[in-house]
Scaffold this motif. Structure first.
Motif, PDB file in Angstrom:
ATOM      1  N   ALA A 149       1.134  -0.949  -0.352  1.00 59.79           N
ATOM      2  CA  ALA A 149       0.199   0.191  -0.200  1.00 59.79           C
ATOM      3  C   ALA A 149       1.234   1.077  -0.250  1.00 59.79           C
ATOM      4  CB  ALA A 149      -0.904   0.594   1.328  1.00 59.79           C
ATOM      5  N   PHE A 150       0.478   2.489  -1.185  1.00 59.55           N
ATOM      6  CA  PHE A 150       1.148   3.465  -1.108  1.00 59.55           C
ATOM      7  C   PHE A 150       1.494   3.934   1.154  1.00 59.55           C
ATOM      8  CE2 PHE A 150       0.942   8.244  -1.271  1.00 59.55           C
ATOM      9  CZ  PHE A 150       1.546   8.971  -2.427  1.00 59.55           C
ATOM     10  N   LYS A 151       1.680   4.925   1.392  1.00 59.53           N
ATOM     11  CA  LYS A 151       2.764   5.366   3.042  1.00 59.53           C
ATOM     12  C   LYS A 151       1.871   6.775   2.405  1.00 59.53           C
ATOM     13  CE  LYS A 151       5.607   5.483   5.849  1.00 59.53           C
ATOM     14  NZ  LYS A 151       7.454   5.031   6.750  1.00 59.53           N
ATOM     15  N   GLY A 152       1.471   6.508   3.740  1.00 58.36           N
ATOM     16  CA  GLY A 152       1.231   8.232   3.787  1.00 58.36           C
ATOM     17  C   GLY A 152      -0.294   8.473   3.279  1.00 58.36           C
ATOM     18  N   GLY A 153      -1.222   9.880   3.031  1.00 57.28           N
ATOM     19  CA  GLY A 153      -1.900  10.647   2.525  1.00 57.28           C
ATOM     20  C   GLY A 153      -1.657  11.166   1.806  1.00 57.28           C
ATOM     21  N   PHE A 154      -2.305  11.161   0.559  1.00 55.83           N
ATOM     22  CA  PHE A 154      -2.642  12.459  -0.843  1.00 55.83           C
ATOM     23  C   PHE A 154      -3.842  12.676  -0.977  1.00 55.83           C
ATOM     24  CE2 PHE A 154      -3.594   7.802  -1.818  1.00 55.83           C
ATOM     25  CZ  PHE A 154      -4.295   8.133  -2.534  1.00 55.83           C
ATOM     26  N   ASN A 155      -3.401  14.325  -1.956  1.00 58.21           N
ATOM     27  CA  ASN A 155      -4.609  14.700  -2.378  1.00 58.21           C
ATOM     28  C   ASN A 155      -4.405  14.274  -3.678  1.00 58.21           C
ATOM     29  OD1 ASN A 155      -6.039  15.978   0.059  1.00 58.21           O
ATOM     30  ND2 ASN A 155      -3.720  16.884  -0.663  1.00 58.21           N
ATOM     31  N   MET A 156      -5.140  14.357  -4.899  1.00 58.25           N
ATOM     32  CA  MET A 156      -5.694  13.801  -6.292  1.00 58.25           C
ATOM     33  C   MET A 156      -6.307  14.657  -6.726  1.00 58.25           C
ATOM     34  SD  MET A 156      -5.239  10.203  -9.096  1.00 58.25           S
ATOM     35  CE  MET A 156      -6.858   9.378  -7.588  1.00 58.25           C
TER      36      MET A 156
END
Length: 445
Positions: free
Chosen positions: A85-92
């Motif tokens: 899984a992707f580590k951390g948060g994100f805005n897309m």
């Protein structure tokens, strides 16, 4: 004759066939073990090969990507990142455009390409909550100066324009800068999808079941749906997402709440059929995206896309909200015939997003284009554990540079974490949670 016998003897020795003596009998256990080993070996080789081929195909479909001001430099393309899984948060930011040189004339001919759908997705750093904000195409907002896509210079800044004019000269980069200014968020990833892309993505998923409360007929999009639940994909899925005259009050605000019926069902579908837990299915989706979307350079990588999909796998549906950027119609001046932002509600919404905090919606929040399904009277909200007075609340997470997607997260077998406090309700905000089953309302109901 002796020569013939000698040749026959030599051939039989070469082929391993004994002319004298009895053949050794095979053990049934040994035979079974060999068979199982062979099957396992074939399965492993096949799965590795399929994944490698899929990664190669998606990589081949990727272009150079769109350069977005403020987003990280592109990573080397390929499928070598760990399947984690992707580590951390994100805005897309996902932008839906209404014009494409390859689209069919059935969708109409337009003089310009507009960003009619603008959805900003935020996933919290601990993957316990997410928010998808739909920004109305007619929302009036400042548009910054943006580089022109044809390389001839910079388009001037504008103080108050509908947001769907931002794509015209500045493309995906300009929409990203506009939304970043409107929301106050750093946007690490961006993508633009045309009509054709929506069709191919819905086909890759295998269709989405959508409930409509009354029959919907829209001559503008060709949509004709009976009351009840229909599984939509291809042209029909596109027609449903495009329909404005067929739902709610015929406005774009009604269309947004109707689209949220589709989006919430889409998330429930991909979670129920384990699309988000299957690298092979994620590669299929990634290829559909790579072939039919403009991707920012930061997103233009198969490994990153697969990891982002895996990060959504354990998100509790009750903690995923689809909301409309707060706004009203009926204004005057620059807002006449457009959507005026409701600033105080927007401030509350984005304060929660910036702090990575979940929230709930008030009663009857579904909007003018949808209603709660008769089979579900209210969303099944998960009651999280209250935080004790001695525990500090989560500190707001400042916008940061793009996280390192190649770093593995916690093992997927770990139980999903739950928020540490009861989510605050934001009354007046329109939308729904992903676990809330809703139906689109036909025009005039």
């Amino acid at each position: 004759m002796n020569d013939v016998r000698d040749r026959s003897h030599r051939l039989n020795r070469a082929s391993g066939i004994a002319r004298h003596g009895r053949l050794r009998r095979s053990s049934p256990v040994a035979t079974a073990a060999k068979t199982v080993s062979a099957v396992v070996a074939v399965a492993l080789v096949s799965s590795v090969s399929v994944t490698a081929i899929a990664a190669k195909q998606v990589t081949d479909d990727l272009g150079d990507g769109v350069e977005i001001q403020g987003q990280p430099a592109p990573q080397a393309k390929g499928g070598a990142k760990p399947i984690s899984a992707f580590k951390g948060g994100f805005n897309m930011l996902v932008v839906g455009t209404d014009n494409d040189p390859e689209q069919s004339a059935a969708f109409g001919e337009r003089d310009a390409t507009l960003n009619d759908v603008n959805i900003l997705l935020h996933v919290s750093a601990d993957h316990t909550n997410a928010t998808a904000v739909s920004i109305p195409r007619d929302l009036v907002t400042p548009i910054p100066a943006c580089r022109k896509t044809d390389g001839t210079g910079t388009a001037p800044a504008m103080a108050a324009q509908p947001i769907n004019t931002s794509f015209g000269e500045g493309g995906l980069n300009c929409v990203t800068q506009t939304v970043a200014g409107l929301t106050g968020l750093d946007i690490q990833y961006s993508a633009a999808v045309s009509f054709k892309g929506v069709i191919e993505m819905s086909n890759a998923i295998g269709g989405v079941p959508v409930c409509v409360a009354q029959p919907i007929t829209d001559s503008y999009t060709g949509l004709n749906l009976p009351a009840g639940t229909s599984t939509l994909q291809g042209d029909e899925a596109l027609a449903f997402l495009r329909t404005r005259h067929g739902v709610g009050d015929g406005s774009d605000l009604g269309r947004i709440s109707s689209q949220q019926v589709f989006l919430s069902s889409l998330l429930r579908t991909v979670k129920s059929n384990d699309t988000l837990g299957s690298p092979t299915r994620l590669y299929k989706l990634a290829r559909a995206a790579a072939s039919n979307m403009q991707l920012s350079q930061s997103l233009n990588d198969i490994g990153t896309m697969v990891q982002m999909g895996l990060a959504l796998r354990d998100l509790p549906l009750a903690q995923v909200n689809f909301v409309q950027y707060p706004g009203t119609t009926g204004g005057t001046g620059v807002y006449e015939g457009k959507v005026e932002p409701t600033t105080y509600l927007a401030d509350r919404l984005f304060a929660k997003i910036k702090a990575d905090q979940s929230f709930s919606l008030g009663a009857d929040s579904t909007g003018i284009g949808s209603e709660t399904s008769p089979t579900q009277t209210k969303p099944t909200q998960t009651k999280p554990t209250q935080t004790s007075p001695t525990q500090p609340t989560a500190a707001p997470s400042a916008p940061a540079a793009a996280p390192e997607p190649a770093t593995p997260a916690a093992p997927s077998s770990a139980a999903p974490r739950t928020p540490s406090a009861t989510p605050e309700t934001i009354d007046g905000l329109e939308g729904q949670s992903a676990d809330q089953q809703t139906c689109s309302k036909a025009f005039g109901y």
